[in-house]
Write an enzyme that holds these catalytic residues in place. Structure first.
Site, mmCIF file in Angstrom:
data_model
loop_
_atom_site.group_PDB
_atom_site.id
_atom_site.type_symbol
_atom_site.label_atom_id
_atom_site.label_comp_id
_atom_site.label_asym_id
_atom_site.label_seq_id
_atom_site.Cartn_x
_atom_site.Cartn_y
_atom_site.Cartn_z
ATOM 1 N N HIS A 1 52.345 8.316 -0.440
ATOM 2 C CA HIS A 1 51.478 7.271 0.037
ATOM 3 C C HIS A 1 51.320 6.281 -0.994
ATOM 4 O O HIS A 1 51.115 6.581 -2.220
ATOM 5 C CB HIS A 1 50.145 7.707 0.532
ATOM 6 N N ARG B 1 54.928 9.579 13.272
ATOM 7 C CA ARG B 1 53.954 10.680 13.041
ATOM 8 C C ARG B 1 53.020 10.305 11.895
ATOM 9 O O ARG B 1 51.560 9.832 12.361
ATOM 10 C CB ARG B 1 54.531 12.290 12.937
ATOM 11 N N ASP B 2 53.240 10.496 10.673
ATOM 12 C CA ASP B 2 52.328 10.185 9.626
ATOM 13 C C ASP B 2 51.621 8.818 9.845
ATOM 14 O O ASP B 2 50.364 8.450 9.574
ATOM 15 C CB ASP B 2 52.821 10.386 8.358
ATOM 16 N N HIS C 1 56.882 13.411 -0.546
ATOM 17 C CA HIS C 1 56.231 12.540 0.259
ATOM 18 C C HIS C 1 55.013 11.647 -0.221
ATOM 19 O O HIS C 1 54.443 12.289 -1.078
ATOM 20 C CB HIS C 1 55.509 13.481 1.434
ATOM 21 N N CYS D 1 45.527 5.584 4.726
ATOM 22 C CA CYS D 1 45.141 7.047 4.222
ATOM 23 C C CYS D 1 43.698 7.221 4.696
ATOM 24 O O CYS D 1 42.789 6.451 4.393
ATOM 25 C CB CYS D 1 45.238 6.898 2.713
HETATM 26 ZN ZN ZN Z 1 51.415 11.826 4.578
#
Ligand code: ZN
Length: 305
Positions: free
Chosen positions: A206, A12-13, A204, A237
């Site tokens: 990044h 997903r991400d 979560h 991102c």
């Molecule tokens: Zn994310």
């Protein structure tokens, strides 16, 4: 139960922020490989506007193709009630509702204020529960916003408290744009853990500015027990075009396992999956374990997979 539950978000991400479009069968292969490596809970897709997020346009097809395995929990991410209804209809085990700590981000990402996004999340949790599904809430831009800048940690703590009252399985704090530092992470995880007790904190991160693994470590030391990560560290991102993605599942698992935490994941299988992913994407993935290999090697042919 492992000491640290790693929640796989690559399908997903990860894929959502990649320019390479995966076919539905490639997504299902990625998910199958994650399961084979020991993942038991993963974000399978998101139920969002396909015009805005074309990478997730096949959400229903992915949901229909998910391998049903004992003990595996599939999450459908949603940004509003309409998405939650779709996720439930598609048979997702868990609905992941997202709100944002800032008005700048929530208005652009979800077309609503930060307060409205939190209220929506609470409504989605109640809706999912009445349908017999699990539900959780993620507070995005918890450490910084690309539009509003610095975020007051007290705002995030109060949002987490309200989110917990709706009855989710956990509350997550997300460094959506990868700006957090370990000291900030430790402080916020501790405060959120107290605010939502006895619910667990999920984190979560990044790796946009290369603080991802340090932030995971700080979060775990501060009491977080569930960590999002994506195989290979894919994802990028959207607000930092040349940035790397989520923290890499295999790198996080290596760090935690070598430090004595159980994750329930098989490092060699994770490495093989990250290499498969690099092949499917036609480029190296950001994660480093798949280049260096695990240590010590668990099988003589491990590097040749
Ligand atoms: Zn994310």
């Amino acid at each position: 139960m492992p000491d640290i539950e790693m929640l796989e978000v690559g399908a997903r991400d990860g894929l959502q922020n990649e320019s390479v479009l995966f076919t539905t069968s490639q997504k299902l292969e990625l998910i199958g490989r994650a399961l084979d490596a020991g993942v038991r809970r993963l974000e399978a897709t998101s139920f969002v506007n396909p015009k805005l997020v074309p990478q997730m346009a096949d959400a229903d097809a992915v949901a229909a193709g998910l391998p049903r395995r004992e003990g595996v929990i599939y999450i459908g991410l949603v940004l509003n009630k309409r998405g939650a209804l779709r996720a439930i209809e598609a048979g997702m085990d868990e609905v992941g509702a997202v709100c944002a700590a800032t008005d700048g981000f929530s208005s652009r990402n979800q077309g609503m204020s930060s307060d409205a996004s939190l209220a929506m999340c609470c409504e989605v949790v109640r809706l999912a529960r009445t349908q017999g599904r699990r539900a959780q809430i993620t507070i995005s831009t918890a450490f910084g916003c690309p539009f509003d800048g610095e975020v007051d940690p007290s705002r995030v703590v109060e949002m987490a408290r309200s989110a917990a009252a709706a009855g989710p399985v956990e509350v997550a704090i997300a460094d959506t744009i990868g700006v957090a530092s370990p000291a900030e992470v430790a402080a916020l995880v501790q405060r959120v853990a107290v605010a939502i007790k006895p619910l667990p904190v999920r984190v979560h991160f990044h790796n946009t500015r290369n603080t991802g693994l340090a932030n995971v470590w700080a979060a775990v030391q501060a009491g977080a027990r569930i960590v999002d990560a994506s195989l290979g560290g894919i994802g990028g991102c959207p607000f930092a075009p040349r940035a790397t993605g989520n923290v890499p599942t295999e790198d996080v698992a290596y760090m935690l396992q070598r430090s004595g935490y159980r994750t329930g994941l098989d490092l060699e299988r994770l490495i093989a999956s990250a290499r498969w992913l690099a092949g499917a994407m036609g480029r190296d993935v950001p994660g480093m374990l798949s280049r260096a290999g695990a240590f010590p090697k668990t099988s003589p042919d491990a590097v040749a997979i």
